[in-house]
Write an enzyme that holds these catalytic residues in place. Structure first.
Site, PDB file in Angstrom:
ATOM      1  N   GLY A 225       0.089  -3.479   1.462  1.00  0.00           N
ATOM      2  CA  GLY A 225       0.305  -4.695   0.503  1.00  0.00           C
ATOM      3  C   GLY A 225       1.358  -4.177  -0.370  1.00  0.00           C
ATOM      4  CD  GLU A 226       1.388  -0.964  -3.674  1.00  0.00           C
ATOM      5  OE1 GLU A 226       2.573  -0.230  -3.482  1.00  0.00           O
ATOM      6  OE2 GLU A 226       0.355  -0.086  -3.956  1.00  0.00           O
ATOM      7  N   GLY A 227       3.781  -5.628  -1.282  1.00  0.00           N
ATOM      8  CA  GLY A 227       5.360  -5.890  -1.049  1.00  0.00           C
ATOM      9  C   GLY A 227       5.941  -4.884  -0.205  1.00  0.00           C
TER      10      GLY A 227
END
Lengths: 382, 382
Positions: free
Chosen positions: A347-349
């Protein structure tokens, strides 16, 4: 998508000094972005801005994650200090990073790079009833729209979705089941790496959430009673209108009903960051820039955004396919092919950031590569 | 690979603020490069230099490609003018581009960015006998070694392989069959997009090439008679040596025999650019920098390089997997996992260039991401 720009982009690809189709999936990305921008070649999607939407989840209480809830807050600190993987990847690809608190379960001190748009101190437990109220989901969605608009105003020509929220793969799985009709056992995964026992519990929690919220899991949330009712209620007014108008109005009403249903579904089993990311996608599409979707959180939020306004999908690029099984379900439902498939599950981008140079490369080809004519290169013999 | 650096890199990955293994295949890339560099974290592989080795092929006369042979020369002009896809991708990722003429069937004028290391005006027709003489294959290999060494001396910390040569997927297929034992029908593909009839002819040409050159297609070229003979000839001298020494010497002789056999195979069915790329890989590995392999041409050249010196594989990163079926065969034989899988089938180094930011990102994580301790982030509960 603009059909003229799509056709022009395809024709342009075929004149470039390379065998036709030799850039595989990247040609399709460039053509899609031409269609979304209604111009060929589409603008170079640079610079890029990553927004990491952070929020907490009431369902954490059900033991769906081995990570303490405080890690959401701690990771926000890590992002702001530049110490997370998303920061390293953003540095690598030259993207800016904005962290948006839409629902962290603690008060955050103002800091450069942090935007406080807190809607609530986390969601309610989705396995017991709606995670958010109608007001909350609207506020979170709006927060995402505003971030997208402001980043584009500040110069961004490509948006990348990011998320942080311990337990948010549980909400994602529930959203994916609700929007696609997929079974919880198929759509639910190990997230950050839960053991067999926790995975079993997680699947059960997703099932309970769907039941508790009256979401039997029909495609596009259509099985939700709200959608049917809204549609039926409008029917009597339309008895006398012409067939064509009827079809148009009917489609519009269908869409309005689907949108109302999508908001209910998002409120029921989503997270504040899911709602904000759905808004971020809508805002990016409205501003006319490509939105690179990260992993399963973004994929499930994109299902909501697509149900709210189907045309936004034209602006979306699937950055990667995460290891989370529900993500493939969501991408297939959206008709998007991921660019990076490296079993990331962070995640997180991070997956969106890795895809960003590939998207730029796909578009750059349209601007910089010579044609057979201009370069004096012989074409393939017929 | 250095086992201490590998172990340190793995342990370091596990301390970073991310779930363990959450970066999937990228963690493995960083760990492999630590092993190759014998230090953890490994140096950031920047800046990068792409070398495009260009050459022509006698087998073009067999009608294996719909493109005129002159396109090799024309595309060299296109690279030097900055108009090819490789140039656009190199600009995108910040890599330099050097074009190396190792065997174009025409004289090239000197130009900035062009290195003339011509060994011959193309190869002989591999379907009739050896494509190159022993002198030619050695000269082409040496040219690749020199380019790698000089690029590293000029500051490159990562090398990317590129190629240009009309008909070179035919030579690649033959090399892959010879080195892996795979059948021509499996390893031969449509290259830049040949029709069914041409594909059938191409498979037949590859079969004929293997037969004409006495390459029945045993793994690692071991089926070639040269290897057996060289090994057998050394045996009598070793009758009296100790068991351990015997084993070591035996392994060494085996390796020498394998190397001799690999050179014969490369000369028999390779191209001048294949030999040069094999040398480029050897040179990069010798200089201690990572070498990102492009597509099927690089994959087949890497089989030769690995047969010459097995340790070079530690320095190789498979940039992508091309649409050419033989490429997957080569990568699987080398034990390499491709980073990008987008059905590219262009060559020039395009797939390697796309992978470059991913490789940098993988290594950057090791340098810049905080640990659980340093960032004050709680670890997962046991």
């Amino acid at each position: 998508a603009d059909p003229v720009a799509v056709a022009e982009a395809r024709a342009h690809q075929d004149r470039l000094t390379k065998p036709r189709g030799a850039l595989g999936a990247l040609e399709e990305v460039a053509v899609r972005l031409a269609g979304a921008a209604a111009v060929s070649p589409p603008p170079l999607p640079a610079p890029a801005a990553l927004a990491i939407f952070a929020a907490d989840h009431g369902v954490h209480a059900q033991g769906v994650s081995p990570w303490p809830q405080e890690v959401t807050l701690q990771m926000v600190g890590n992002f702001l200090a530049g110490g997370a993987v998303a920061n390293a990847f953003a540095t690598q690809v030259g993207a800016s990073v904005t962290v948006v608190d839409v629902g962290v379960a603690a008060d955050l001190d103002p800091a450069p790079g942090l935007r406080i748009s807190k809607v609530a101190y986390g969601t309610a437990d989705l396995s017991q009833g709606p995670a958010m109220t109608a007001e909350q989901v609207t506020a979170a969605l709006e927060a995402g729209v505003v971030v997208a608009r402001e980043l584009v105003e500040q110069g961004a020509r490509c948006l990348i979705t990011g998320d942080m929220g311990i337990a948010n793969t549980t909400a994602s799985a529930a959203l994916i089941c609700a929007f696609t009709g997929q079974d919880a056992a198929v759509a639910t995964g190990r997230g950050t790496g839960v053991d067999d026992e926790t995975l079993e519990r997680k699947v059960e929690v997703v099932r309970r959430a769907l039941l508790a919220n009256g979401l039997t899991g029909g495609p596009d949330g259509a099985a939700s009673p709200g959608a049917q009712t809204a549609h039926a209620a409008q029917m009597p007014q339309m008895v006398h209108i012409e067939q064509k108008e009827y079809k148009e109005q009917s489609a519009q009403i269908e869409q309005t009903a689907q949108a109302a249903s999508a908001m209910k579904t998002l409120a029921a089993v989503g997270g504040l960051e899911h709602a904000a990311i759905a808004g971020f996608i809508l805002g990016g599409a409205a501003a006319g820039v490509p939105v690179i979707l990260d992993g399963v959180i973004a994929g499930s939020a994109a299902l909501a955004a697509a149900a709210l306004a189907p045309a936004v999908v034209d602006h979306c690029v699937a950055g990667h396919r995460s290891a989370e099984p529900g993500h493939a379900v969501a991408l297939s439902h959206l008709g998007l092919r991921p660019l990076v498939e490296l079993e990331l599950r962070l995640g997180e981008g991070t997956g969106g950031l890795l895809a960003y140079p590939l998207v730029c490369a796909a578009v750059r080809v349209m601007h910089e590569v010579a044609t057979f004519d201009s370069a004096g290169v012989s074409d393939k013999e017929a």
